[in-house]
Design a protein around this motif. Structure first.
Motif, PDB file in Angstrom:
ATOM      1  N   LEU A  29       0.839  -1.206   0.000  1.00 59.07           N
ATOM      2  CA  LEU A  29       0.000   0.000   0.000  1.00 59.07           C
ATOM      3  C   LEU A  29       0.873   1.255   0.000  1.00 59.07           C
ATOM      4  N   PHE A  30       1.904   1.257   0.819  1.00 66.03           N
ATOM      5  CA  PHE A  30       2.808   2.403   0.852  1.00 66.03           C
ATOM      6  C   PHE A  30       3.620   2.493  -0.442  1.00 66.03           C
ATOM      7  N   ALA A  31       3.940   1.330  -1.007  1.00 60.06           N
ATOM      8  CA  ALA A  31       4.748   1.306  -2.227  1.00 60.06           C
ATOM      9  C   ALA A  31       4.012   1.911  -3.415  1.00 60.06           C
ATOM     10  N   THR A  32       2.681   1.978  -3.326  1.00 59.07           N
ATOM     11  CA  THR A  32       1.927   2.669  -4.377  1.00 59.07           C
ATOM     12  C   THR A  32       2.454   4.079  -4.553  1.00 59.07           C
ATOM     13  N   ILE A  33       2.812   4.711  -3.441  1.00 58.94           N
ATOM     14  CA  ILE A  33       3.329   6.079  -3.482  1.00 58.94           C
ATOM     15  C   ILE A  33       4.736   6.091  -4.066  1.00 58.94           C
ATOM     16  N   ALA A  34       5.608   5.232  -3.553  1.00 61.71           N
ATOM     17  CA  ALA A  34       6.992   5.202  -4.032  1.00 61.71           C
ATOM     18  C   ALA A  34       7.055   4.861  -5.521  1.00 61.71           C
ATOM     19  N   PHE A  35       6.255   3.891  -5.947  1.00 63.64           N
ATOM     20  CA  PHE A  35       6.235   3.494  -7.349  1.00 63.64           C
ATOM     21  C   PHE A  35       5.773   4.653  -8.225  1.00 63.64           C
ATOM     22  N   SER A  36       4.770   5.396  -7.760  1.00 70.03           N
ATOM     23  CA  SER A  36       4.220   6.512  -8.530  1.00 70.03           C
ATOM     24  C   SER A  36       5.202   7.656  -8.663  1.00 70.03           C
ATOM     25  N   ILE A  37       6.148   7.740  -7.746  1.00 70.06           N
ATOM     26  CA  ILE A  37       7.152   8.803  -7.795  1.00 70.06           C
ATOM     27  C   ILE A  37       8.389   8.348  -8.563  1.00 70.06           C
ATOM     28  N   ASP A  38       8.971   7.216  -8.137  1.00 67.39           N
ATOM     29  CA  ASP A  38      10.278   6.819  -8.655  1.00 67.39           C
ATOM     30  C   ASP A  38      10.232   6.283 -10.080  1.00 67.39           C
ATOM     31  N   GLY A  93      -9.802   4.811  -2.409  1.00 68.29           N
ATOM     32  CA  GLY A  93      -8.606   5.565  -2.780  1.00 68.29           C
ATOM     33  C   GLY A  93      -7.857   4.916  -3.924  1.00 68.29           C
ATOM     34  N   LEU A  94      -7.720   3.600  -3.884  1.00 69.14           N
ATOM     35  CA  LEU A  94      -7.014   2.896  -4.957  1.00 69.14           C
ATOM     36  C   LEU A  94      -7.759   3.007  -6.291  1.00 69.14           C
ATOM     37  N   VAL A 184      -2.174  -1.307 -13.102  1.00 76.25           N
ATOM     38  CA  VAL A 184      -2.058  -2.722 -12.720  1.00 76.25           C
ATOM     39  C   VAL A 184      -1.657  -2.852 -11.258  1.00 76.25           C
ATOM     40  N   PHE A 185      -0.700  -2.031 -10.829  1.00 74.27           N
ATOM     41  CA  PHE A 185      -0.228  -2.080  -9.443  1.00 74.27           C
ATOM     42  C   PHE A 185      -1.343  -1.723  -8.475  1.00 74.27           C
ATOM     43  N   GLY A 186      -2.090  -0.666  -8.782  1.00 77.67           N
ATOM     44  CA  GLY A 186      -3.186  -0.247  -7.906  1.00 77.67           C
ATOM     45  C   GLY A 186      -4.273  -1.295  -7.783  1.00 77.67           C
ATOM     46  N   LEU A 187      -4.628  -1.925  -8.907  1.00 79.03           N
ATOM     47  CA  LEU A 187      -5.667  -2.957  -8.881  1.00 79.03           C
ATOM     48  C   LEU A 187      -5.202  -4.199  -8.125  1.00 79.03           C
TER      49      LEU A 187
END
Length: 407
Positions: A29-38, A93-94, A184-187
């Motif tokens: 869940l937290f990695a959704t943020i990191a993935f969206s940035i990096d 949110g997702l 795909v990651f969010g789903l």
């Protein structure tokens, strides 16, 4: 109340998660943020060339727009999770995050892309805030800090892989295809939570969604001295890290002519940094959250001031200059492993009865104000790493002074 690490049955027939699975799910869940940035970092040159060729530094605003949207979303995610439960807010949110990614993929201009990214950030606030509140439902104090440390350790694997994923996606399908990966990651995260995680906030413990109760909870949270102090420290820590992230791709590409190698160097930074969360998880029960965070910022301040001197005097050149920058950049992310999990737990220590609201207030303030710090740092890029180094030195010094004030 703590969650058993043994598999058991929850109400509704959903299996109670073991501690390893709970940690991995929360990390995703937290990695959704990191993935969206990096994952966006390697796309900056292509986006700048297509959407803002006359002002390439503006491409960095793609990160700021996402963070700003997430900061605004945190204002609502906490009260909603206190009223409706954690799972509906995570799921909603997702879904909003996925819609934002779809719109970003089709955006014909930088302005519309920034709006879509802000919508993505707004959705990402749901899993971020409700995820922390969910953890607080099950753990508290040093136990929560230990769990969050291991979550951060798993979470740090994503920054190691995200730029590589972004690079490969761009090479084969163009920068717009990165948003398909986000969808795909969010789903996938949504499916995991919805199928495996039981609701942790039962109806008797929920707070009605009324203006009076929200204002009452807001006043109680803001009246707490520890919440205010640790939120200020998190703002500085988050701001200095986002300031570096905003310009790190340009530093690798323009300052050191290593654009093609950037994903691999960034992966090394992330892997080294991940060990900090593991070490923190081992030490926090003995040393304490406050002391670890204070020492971390002191070390970062001293190191950054030394680097500012070296780079301002132009003492290092070529390979030694790059290695010094790499070491310093790694230290910024490494220090985060000793601070963010501990600061979250410290700020939430007296807020168990208002976990959603408190998480919202803390995250909203620290995130929005971090953008105020990070955006000018990124736009100040002048072909060197010096603006980012100065920003980290100042932020770390202020954070250390505030930690000393905390006692």
């Amino acid at each position: 109340m703590t969650q058993s690490s043994e598999a058991a049955s929850q109400p509704g027939g959903i299996a109670r998660l073991s501690l390893p699975e709970f940690t991995a799910m929360l990390a995703m869940l937290f990695a959704t943020i990191a993935f969206s940035i990096d994952a966006m970092l390697p796309a900056f040159p292509a986006i700048a060339a297509e959407l803002t060729p006359d002002a390439p530094n503006r491409a960095q605003l793609i990160l700021s727009a996402f963070i700003l949207g997430m900061g605004v979303g945190t204002l609502f995610a906490g009260p909603l999770s206190d009223a409706w439960g954690r799972k509906p807010v995570i799921g909603g949110g997702l879904l909003l995050y996925v819609v934002g990614a779809a719109l970003a993929r089709m955006a014909p201009s930088l302005e519309l892309l920034l709006l879509a990214r802000a919508l993505q950030g707004l959705g990402a606030a749901g899993p971020r805030i409700a995820g922390v509140a969910l953890s607080r439902d099950l753990y508290e104090g040093r136990e929560m800090a230990r769990v969050m440390s291991f979550v951060m350790m798993v979470f740090m694997v994503v920054p190691a892989l995200a730029p590589m994923i972004g690079t490969f996606v761009i090479a084969f399908a163009g920068w717009r295809a990165i948003f398909l990966a986000f969808m795909v990651f969010g789903l996938a995260a949504l499916a995991w939570v919805w199928v495996r995680q039981a609701e942790t906030l039962q109806p008797p413990a929920r707070r009605a969604l009324s203006g009076g109760l929200i204002m009452s909870g807001l006043r109680e949270v803001l009246a707490n001295r520890e919440v205010r102090l640790y939120t200020a420290v998190m703002t500085l820590g988050f701001g200095q890290m986002m300031g570096l992230l905003s310009s790190i791709q340009q530093i690798f590409a323009e300052t050191y002519d290593r654009a093609a190698q950037f994903p691999y160097w960034f992966a090394l930074i992330a892997c080294f940094s991940a060990t900090a969360s593991f070490v923190n998880g081992k030490l926090v029960m003995r040393v304490g959250m406050r002391r670890l965070a204070a020492v971390a910022y002191l070390v970062q301040m001293i190191l950054s001031l030394a680097m500012c001197g070296l780079f301002a005097l132009d003492i290092l050149h070529g390979w030694p200059s790059f290695l010094a920058f790499f070491f310093w950049a790694t230290s910024v992310f490494f220090i985060a492993g000793f601070t963010f999990g501990n600061l979250n737990a410290l700020a939430m220590q007296q807020m168990g009865h208002l976990a959603g609201m408190a998480t919202s207030v803390i995250s909203a303030i620290s995130t929005v104000l971090a953008v105020v710090i990070a955006a000018p740092v990124g736009l100040a890029f002048n072909g060197t790493a010096l603006p980012a180094m100065v920003a980290v030195a100042v932020c770390s010094a202020l954070a250390y002074l505030l930690m000393r004030k905390a006692g």
